[in-house]
Design an enzyme around this catalytic site. Structure first.
Site, PDB file in Angstrom:
ATOM      1  N   HIS A  75       0.836  -1.217   0.000  1.00  0.00           N
ATOM      2  CA  HIS A  75       0.000   0.000   0.000  1.00  0.00           C
ATOM      3  C   HIS A  75       0.863   1.256   0.000  1.00  0.00           C
ATOM      4  O   HIS A  75       0.544   2.249   0.643  1.00  0.00           O
ATOM      5  CB  HIS A  75      -0.935  -0.001   1.215  1.00  0.00           C
ATOM      6  CG  HIS A  75      -2.217  -0.725   0.955  1.00  0.00           C
ATOM      7  ND1 HIS A  75      -3.146  -0.275   0.048  1.00  0.00           N
ATOM      8  CD2 HIS A  75      -2.721  -1.875   1.460  1.00  0.00           C
ATOM      9  CE1 HIS A  75      -4.173  -1.113   0.007  1.00  0.00           C
ATOM     10  NE2 HIS A  75      -3.934  -2.095   0.858  1.00  0.00           N
ATOM     11  N   SER A  76       1.935   1.222  -0.755  1.00  0.00           N
ATOM     12  CA  SER A  76       2.921   2.301  -0.717  1.00  0.00           C
ATOM     13  C   SER A  76       2.416   3.626  -1.304  1.00  0.00           C
ATOM     14  O   SER A  76       1.896   3.678  -2.426  1.00  0.00           O
ATOM     15  CB  SER A  76       4.155   1.828  -1.490  1.00  0.00           C
ATOM     16  OG  SER A  76       4.872   2.906  -2.005  1.00  0.00           O
ATOM     17  N   ASN A  77       2.626   4.710  -0.536  1.00  0.00           N
ATOM     18  CA  ASN A  77       2.354   6.061  -1.054  1.00  0.00           C
ATOM     19  C   ASN A  77       3.353   6.424  -2.144  1.00  0.00           C
ATOM     20  O   ASN A  77       3.033   7.137  -3.087  1.00  0.00           O
ATOM     21  CB  ASN A  77       2.493   7.097   0.071  1.00  0.00           C
ATOM     22  CG  ASN A  77       1.526   6.834   1.191  1.00  0.00           C
ATOM     23  OD1 ASN A  77       0.343   6.621   0.954  1.00  0.00           O
ATOM     24  ND2 ASN A  77       2.026   6.844   2.425  1.00  0.00           N
ATOM     25  N   CYS A  79       4.685   4.463  -4.352  1.00  0.00           N
ATOM     26  CA  CYS A  79       4.273   3.877  -5.633  1.00  0.00           C
ATOM     27  C   CYS A  79       3.127   4.678  -6.244  1.00  0.00           C
ATOM     28  O   CYS A  79       3.079   4.885  -7.460  1.00  0.00           O
ATOM     29  CB  CYS A  79       3.860   2.408  -5.451  1.00  0.00           C
ATOM     30  SG  CYS A  79       5.267   1.318  -5.150  1.00  0.00           S
TER      31      CYS A  79
END
Ligand SMILES: Cc1ncc(COP(=O)(O)O)c(C=O)c1O
Length: 352
Positions: A75-77, A79
């Site tokens: 759930h990377s910001n 990315c």
């Protein structure tokens, strides 16, 4: 390289607002508190990565890239923002994300994963130990197919990315001077460390006297986080040609507000999210900004700040991650036990 001549592509709406939080200050019975709204940088729901990406994508464009390859957590910001920046600049993007197993693909898409999917990124989710190899293979496959891929290190805490936050301190200084304020502390979330490194360099370079306080967001110890931020500072000073003396005493990090691992929830983080939403109509995220705010709240309660101090809370964005945490936040509101502490997409949840 010189800070003034770095390649840069404008992606953010700058300057981001500096707003006072009087109702929060009243509830905490503490010093004056302002928020620097980097959740409003404008790209893909905003966040601190936009400032890093202005320089990093500037270099990618300079090198003629047509494909961006990067990776980070499920759930990377990072990315989300990188995929949006790439798309805005007409490039394709491949994301190698870490999850509990190779090929992890939950039934419902939510939060940042939904945004990655919507941006048309080519997504591969793998166990952490496979991520580097898969990123390298993706680079090779793209090159063999005639593309010009450019690989970005997860979270962009390289000297070019750090330059974005040196610049942020310059911007904040102008706002502070405009209002005749004297700021004593800036409180922020520290993950890979580039944001804090850039702000500390900026604070020193422009002689602001602002003490930057970081709150960790994963399982890094205080000592490890200080060493990591210190290394990033040293490298950035060398690469960008700053002549400054910054020592370990300039790097302040607290490690007790993150929970037991990256993305894990705590009551103090849930409380911080609720207090800010209820007092100021401001939404924090469950991983980063809630850790920084839990730190700020705790330091107020412990009487660390003097009443005459002025604090800036640095809102680094990440709010899309609120939604995957909905069951947990509901449980907190109704005084129930959290349904889970370790997120279901966390690599430690499944074997194989
Ligand atoms: C919302 C948010 N805040 C803070 C950070 C921490 O920034 P840094 O990795 O530069 O320490 C991140 C990094 O992923 C983030 O996504």
């Amino acid at each position: 390289m010189n800070f003034i001549n770095l390649p840069r592509i404008r992606l953010a709406h700058l300057p981001t607002p500096l707003q006072e939080l009087p109702r929060l200050a009243k509830v905490l019975n503490g010093p004056r508190i302002y928020v620097k709204r980097d959740d409003l940088t404008g790209l893909a729901f905003g966040g601190n990565k936009t400032r890093k990406l202005e320089y990093l994508m500037g270099e990618a464009v300079r090198q003629g890239a047509d494909y961006i390859v990067t990776g980070a957590g499920f759930h990377s910001n990072w990315c989300t923002q990188t995929a949006a920046a790439a798309r805005k600049l007409g490039m394709k993007v491949a994301l190698v994300k870490t999850g509990p197993k190779d090929g992890y693909d939950p039934e419902g898409y939510d939060g940042n994963h939904l945004l990655h999917f919507l941006s048309g990124a080519e997504i591969k989710t793998v166990k952490p130990e496979h991520a580097q190899r898969v990123e390298e293979e993706t680079m090779e496959t793209l090159k063999a197919a005639g593309h010009r891929p450019y690989r970005l290190m997860a979270t962009g805490s390289t000297p070019l990315g750090v330059a974005g936050h040196v610049n942020c301190m310059l911007e904040l200084m102008a706002q502070i001077v405009d209002r005749g304020l004297k700021v004593d502390y800036l409180v922020q979330a520290t993950g890979s460390g580039g944001t804090q490194a850039g702000l500390i360099i900026g604070a020193k370079a422009f002689n602001t006297q602002i003490k930057v306080i970081g709150s960790t967001t994963g399982s890094r110890s205080r000592e490890n986080a200080v060493e990591n931020v210190g290394n990033i500072i040293d490298e950035t000073l060398r690469v960008l040609g700053f002549n400054l003396e910054i020592t370990a005493d300039d790097i302040v990090v607290h490690d007790q507000y993150a929970g037991e691992g990256y993305g894990f929830m705590t009551e103090a983080k849930a409380e911080a999210i609720k207090i800010l939403a209820e007092t100021e109509g401001l939404f924090l995220d469950p991983v980063y900004t809630s850790s920084a705010m839990a730190c700020l709240i705790d330091l107020c309660r412990k009487g660390f700040f003097r009443r005459e101090d002025v604090i800036v809370f640095f809102h680094t964005g990440g709010t899309a991650a609120l939604f995957p945490y909905k069951a947990l936040l509901k449980a907190y509101e109704y005084g129930k036990k959290f349904p889970w502490i370790i997120p279901p997409w966390h690599p430690s949840t499944l074997e194989g």
